[in-house]
Structures are given as structure tokens and as C-alpha cells.
Design an enzyme around this catalytic site. Sequence first.
Site, PDB file in Angstrom:
ATOM      1  N   PHE A 111      -5.815   8.487  17.230  1.00  0.00           N
ATOM      2  CA  PHE A 111      -7.164   8.931  16.884  1.00  0.00           C
ATOM      3  C   PHE A 111      -7.177   9.150  15.365  1.00  0.00           C
ATOM      4  O   PHE A 111      -6.874   8.224  14.641  1.00  0.00           O
ATOM      5  CB  PHE A 111      -7.603  10.069  17.813  1.00  0.00           C
ATOM      6  CG  PHE A 111      -8.046   9.476  19.143  1.00  0.00           C
ATOM      7  CD1 PHE A 111      -7.114   8.852  19.981  1.00  0.00           C
ATOM      8  CD2 PHE A 111      -9.375   9.432  19.508  1.00  0.00           C
ATOM      9  CE1 PHE A 111      -7.510   8.205  21.161  1.00  0.00           C
ATOM     10  CE2 PHE A 111      -9.784   8.798  20.689  1.00  0.00           C
ATOM     11  CZ  PHE A 111      -8.852   8.190  21.513  1.00  0.00           C
TER      12      PHE A 111
ATOM     13  N   ASN B  59       0.825  -1.220   0.000  1.00  0.00           N
ATOM     14  CA  ASN B  59       0.000   0.000   0.000  1.00  0.00           C
ATOM     15  C   ASN B  59       0.859   1.270   0.000  1.00  0.00           C
ATOM     16  O   ASN B  59       0.467   2.280   0.580  1.00  0.00           O
ATOM     17  CB  ASN B  59      -0.931   0.000   1.224  1.00  0.00           C
ATOM     18  CG  ASN B  59      -2.073   0.983   1.074  1.00  0.00           C
ATOM     19  OD1 ASN B  59      -2.624   1.147  -0.028  1.00  0.00           O
ATOM     20  ND2 ASN B  59      -2.432   1.663   2.148  1.00  0.00           N
TER      21      ASN B  59
ATOM     22  N   LEU C 257      -2.629  -3.866   7.395  1.00  0.00           N
ATOM     23  CA  LEU C 257      -3.712  -3.442   6.507  1.00  0.00           C
ATOM     24  C   LEU C 257      -4.709  -2.667   7.360  1.00  0.00           C
ATOM     25  O   LEU C 257      -4.898  -2.985   8.532  1.00  0.00           O
ATOM     26  CB  LEU C 257      -4.378  -4.661   5.869  1.00  0.00           C
ATOM     27  CG  LEU C 257      -3.437  -5.564   5.059  1.00  0.00           C
ATOM     28  CD1 LEU C 257      -4.169  -6.831   4.593  1.00  0.00           C
ATOM     29  CD2 LEU C 257      -2.856  -4.812   3.866  1.00  0.00           C
TER      30      LEU C 257
ATOM     31  N   LYS D 102      -6.090  -5.261  15.914  1.00  0.00           N
ATOM     32  CA  LYS D 102      -5.236  -4.336  16.676  1.00  0.00           C
ATOM     33  C   LYS D 102      -5.262  -4.694  18.162  1.00  0.00           C
ATOM     34  O   LYS D 102      -4.235  -4.708  18.830  1.00  0.00           O
ATOM     35  CB  LYS D 102      -5.722  -2.893  16.486  1.00  0.00           C
ATOM     36  CG  LYS D 102      -5.493  -2.357  15.078  1.00  0.00           C
ATOM     37  CD  LYS D 102      -4.025  -2.138  14.836  1.00  0.00           C
ATOM     38  CE  LYS D 102      -3.712  -1.815  13.396  1.00  0.00           C
ATOM     39  NZ  LYS D 102      -2.276  -1.832  13.101  1.00  0.00           N
TER      40      LYS D 102
ATOM     41  N   TYR E 175     -10.748  -5.491  11.684  1.00  0.00           N
ATOM     42  CA  TYR E 175      -9.564  -4.615  11.738  1.00  0.00           C
ATOM     43  C   TYR E 175      -9.282  -4.212  13.180  1.00  0.00           C
ATOM     44  O   TYR E 175      -8.160  -4.377  13.682  1.00  0.00           O
ATOM     45  CB  TYR E 175      -9.783  -3.369  10.865  1.00  0.00           C
ATOM     46  CG  TYR E 175      -8.752  -2.291  11.126  1.00  0.00           C
ATOM     47  CD1 TYR E 175      -7.422  -2.472  10.749  1.00  0.00           C
ATOM     48  CD2 TYR E 175      -9.096  -1.108  11.780  1.00  0.00           C
ATOM     49  CE1 TYR E 175      -6.464  -1.496  11.019  1.00  0.00           C
ATOM     50  CE2 TYR E 175      -8.155  -0.130  12.046  1.00  0.00           C
ATOM     51  CZ  TYR E 175      -6.836  -0.327  11.668  1.00  0.00           C
ATOM     52  OH  TYR E 175      -5.889   0.632  11.946  1.00  0.00           O
TER      53      TYR E 175
ATOM     54  N   LEU F 135     -12.164  10.936   5.414  1.00  0.00           N
ATOM     55  CA  LEU F 135     -12.597  12.306   5.134  1.00  0.00           C
ATOM     56  C   LEU F 135     -11.519  13.174   4.471  1.00  0.00           C
ATOM     57  O   LEU F 135     -11.761  13.771   3.416  1.00  0.00           O
ATOM     58  CB  LEU F 135     -13.051  12.957   6.455  1.00  0.00           C
ATOM     59  CG  LEU F 135     -13.466  14.411   6.352  1.00  0.00           C
ATOM     60  CD1 LEU F 135     -14.680  14.584   5.459  1.00  0.00           C
ATOM     61  CD2 LEU F 135     -13.733  14.998   7.737  1.00  0.00           C
TER      62      LEU F 135
ATOM     63  N   ASP G  17       8.199  -8.800   3.465  1.00  0.00           N
ATOM     64  CA  ASP G  17       6.986  -8.945   4.258  1.00  0.00           C
ATOM     65  C   ASP G  17       7.365  -9.260   5.710  1.00  0.00           C
ATOM     66  O   ASP G  17       8.287 -10.051   5.959  1.00  0.00           O
ATOM     67  CB  ASP G  17       6.162 -10.101   3.677  1.00  0.00           C
ATOM     68  CG  ASP G  17       4.722 -10.061   4.144  1.00  0.00           C
ATOM     69  OD1 ASP G  17       3.839  -9.826   3.320  1.00  0.00           O
ATOM     70  OD2 ASP G  17       4.490 -10.262   5.367  1.00  0.00           O
TER      71      ASP G  17
ATOM     72  N   ARG H 190     -23.125   6.621   7.476  1.00  0.00           N
ATOM     73  CA  ARG H 190     -22.350   5.447   7.086  1.00  0.00           C
ATOM     74  C   ARG H 190     -22.457   4.426   8.224  1.00  0.00           C
ATOM     75  O   ARG H 190     -22.276   4.788   9.385  1.00  0.00           O
ATOM     76  CB  ARG H 190     -20.891   5.879   6.882  1.00  0.00           C
ATOM     77  CG  ARG H 190     -19.970   4.793   6.383  1.00  0.00           C
ATOM     78  CD  ARG H 190     -18.603   5.347   6.029  1.00  0.00           C
ATOM     79  NE  ARG H 190     -17.877   5.885   7.184  1.00  0.00           N
ATOM     80  CZ  ARG H 190     -16.627   6.371   7.125  1.00  0.00           C
ATOM     81  NH1 ARG H 190     -15.995   6.424   5.968  1.00  0.00           N
ATOM     82  NH2 ARG H 190     -16.039   6.834   8.208  1.00  0.00           N
TER      83      ARG H 190
ATOM     84  N   SER I 203      -4.921   1.608  17.688  1.00  0.00           N
ATOM     85  CA  SER I 203      -5.913   2.550  17.169  1.00  0.00           C
ATOM     86  C   SER I 203      -6.996   2.815  18.202  1.00  0.00           C
ATOM     87  O   SER I 203      -7.332   1.928  19.003  1.00  0.00           O
ATOM     88  CB  SER I 203      -6.554   1.931  15.918  1.00  0.00           C
ATOM     89  OG  SER I 203      -7.664   2.690  15.519  1.00  0.00           O
TER      90      SER I 203
END
Length: 336
Positions: free
Chosen positions: A177, A35, A83, A152, A148, A199, A58, A291, A124
Site C-alpha cells: 500500500f 534512482n 521504475l 506490475k 506503471y 505526500l 542492470d 490530482r 503494488s
Amino acid sequence: MKILVTGGTGYIGSHTCVQLIDKGWQPVILDSLVNSKVSVIDRIESITGHRPPFIQGDVRDADLLGKLLLEHGIEAVIHFAGLKAVGESVAQPLRYYDNNVHGSVVLMQVMQQCGVKTMVFSSSATVYGHSSAPPWNEQVPTSPANPYGRSKLMVDHIMADVAAADATCAMTSLRYFNPVGAHPSGQMGEDPQGVPNNLMPYLSQVAVGRREALQIYGKDYNTPDGTGVRDYIHVNDLAKGHVAALAYSHERPGHHVFNLGSGIGHSVLDMLHAFGKACGRDLPYNFAPRRSGDLDAYWADPQHALNTLGWQVEKTIDDMCQDTWRWQSQNPNGYP
Ligand code: NAD
Ligand code: UFG
């Protein structure tokens, strides 16, 4: 100090490499480029005058990792490689657990074999449960809502167990954040592939003419202007948080958890207006349905990072928007 930076050509990793070099430390980058682009290394060199060693590979490749840690004399690891698309993690959970959880386990195993004791990990705010009123400190109960987020949290737990089993290990989870912004030089920034989910990259592509208008997801949230509120943090402040966390934890074994945020919530409309100011025109938008999975509002309680690391944010949402605009307008199609 020589530091392995996994995921170091990615958005947050690349900005952190610049801060590490500024501090006089030596990053060695491992990234699969799943990515990101290798031209990021040129930009790091152009900004700092130093070209960090780059290895394409990797984190799940234990042989490669072992060689790398020993050959480069690595003393600590900052582990960004992972990811991060929430929707994709719902559709492809095994890919996410393999990459994010298995990848972290392989990394910690090889670190153990090679005697590398210090790791700083990209966790996260998404690990926190959704029932607590903001601001969120590190004691807010965890209860992530998607694979996801669970990947974490699993790594956070594994790090705590590793630190408990070996009293010489320093394992630090940083719970970010909403990272946004770009390097003030305009040479590095966020470069998502395909249609951005988030966003700020979407807004900046509207500003540069790659997208027609921002869709604002929901206008009837329980917030002052009805749009969702988040804690946006400039990526350079976040990068400095990694330097502070590494300096602190390298001397202090144990499992440490820090929220990295500003402590201030801003709405989608706040960000839209700040971006309009930065690029010099009102940006087109329309309201769309909520959403699925989005919350009304949350922001960090960053006191623990301030009291313990002496770290706090320096940049405002105007800085975030100006720097993002400089990056996007100088690089309308991202990295070459
Ligand atoms: P990014 O995608 O720009 O960077 C991640 C990098 O890791 C990419 O360069 C990718 O090529 C590399 N990578 C992925 N899997 C790999 C593997 N198995 N081996 C080697 N390299 C691999 O993402 P980012 O925004 O810089 O995020 C960095 C970390 O921070 C991620 O772990 C992400 O989950 C976490 N995080 C990001 C945010 C955010 O909003 N950006 C928020 C909270 C946490
Ligand atoms: N939003 C829009 N339109 C868009 C994109 C987003 O209105 O096109 C709104 C969202 O509804 C939300 C706000 O803008 O109210 C922020 O959304 P983002 O997608 O930018 O960020 P999230 O808060 O949903 O999540 C981000 C990362 C997660 C991470 C989390 C940490 O995507 O991976 O921050 O707080 F875990």
C-alpha cells in the site's frame, strides 16, 4: 541464506537489506543507481556492522546476472529494481515496460538457468481496480489505470505462469500500500530526486524548509474530512514483511500473493497533523484541485499476511512521521 536484492540501494530495498542482515541472511545488492546513491551501502554498514557486496549493473544484463548468481551462490532473489513514477510511465510507457517487465523476464530466465527457484517481487496496490469498496483483499479484481500499474500486474501474471510450469518454483508478489517512514536511526530514508510526487517526502521537505507549503489535492472527497485516505505503512514493517514472505515461500513452491498494509486508512490532514507534531510546528498548506487519477479512499485487508506469514504492522503514523523527520532533519539534502 544468500539473497540477491535487485534495487537494493533504493528506498525499500535498503531497509529490507538491514532486516535481512538482522535475520542472519546475506544480501548481495545489484542496482543500476538510476534512482539511488551508492552511499546507501555505507549507511547499511553503519547500522548493521556488515557491508553487503554491491554490484552496479542492470537487471536486463543477463550475462552479469548469470555470473552474479553463480559466483555468490545465490539461493533466492528479492526483486525491487524498477521504475515507479506513475506520470512518467504514462509519458514513457515503453521505457517502463522495458525496465519493469522485460527486466523481470530476464531475471526469471537467468534464475531458471542457474537453478534459483525463489523470488519475492515488489508489486503494488495500484494493480487493483477502482470499483471495489475498501478494505481490499487479494481477491479484489485487478484493473490498473496506468502503464506503471500494468507493468506490475504483467509481472504478477508471468510469475504465476512460471510457478505453474515448474512445481519447484516459489514466486511471491507483495502488494504494497503506501510505504513511508525511515530507519529509526535517522541514517536511511526516502531520497527522491527533483520535486517529490508523493505526500510524505513532500511534507518532510516542507518541514525542513526546502518547499514552501504542501498542496493538498482535493478537499471534497467522500471521506470524513474531505481529503484523500490511504493505508500508510512504515518502511521497516514493510521490510520485515519481505523477510517473513521469503522465509515462508522458500519452503513452499507456488505463486503467492500478499497485501502488505496496516488495514487502517488515514487522510492527508491526519498525516499533516502527525507530521506537525513530530517536527514541533504547524506546517503550511493550501488546498489545490484534485490530482487526476486519485481515488477517494482505499486501504488493505491484511488478514492473509497475518494468517499465513504471521506478519502485521507494528508502527503507527506517529512513528512514521517521527522517523521521517529524524531522517530529513539529519540529512536535509538526502544522501551524499
Ligand atoms: P526506488 O526507486 O527507491 O528503488 C528502486 C531501485 O531500483 C533504485 O535504486 C533504482 O536505481 C533501481 N533500478 C531501477 N531500474 C533498475 C534496473 N533496470 N536495474 C537495476 N536497478 C534498477 O523505489 P522504491 O520505493 O524502493 O520501490 C522499490 C520497488 O517497489 C519498485 O519496484 C516499486 O515499483 C515498488 N513499489 C514502490 C512503492 C512506493 O510507494 N515506494 C509502492 C508500491 C510498489
Ligand atoms: N497528496 C497531496 N499532496 C501532495 C501529494 C499527495 O495532497 O503533494 C495526496 C494525494 O492526493 C493522495 C495522498 O496524498 O490522496 C497520497 O498520495 P501519494 O502520491 O503519496 O500516494 P498515492 O496513493 O497516490 O500512490 C502511492 C504510490 C504508487 C503506489 C500506491 C500504492 O505513488 O506508486 O501508493 O497504493 F502504487
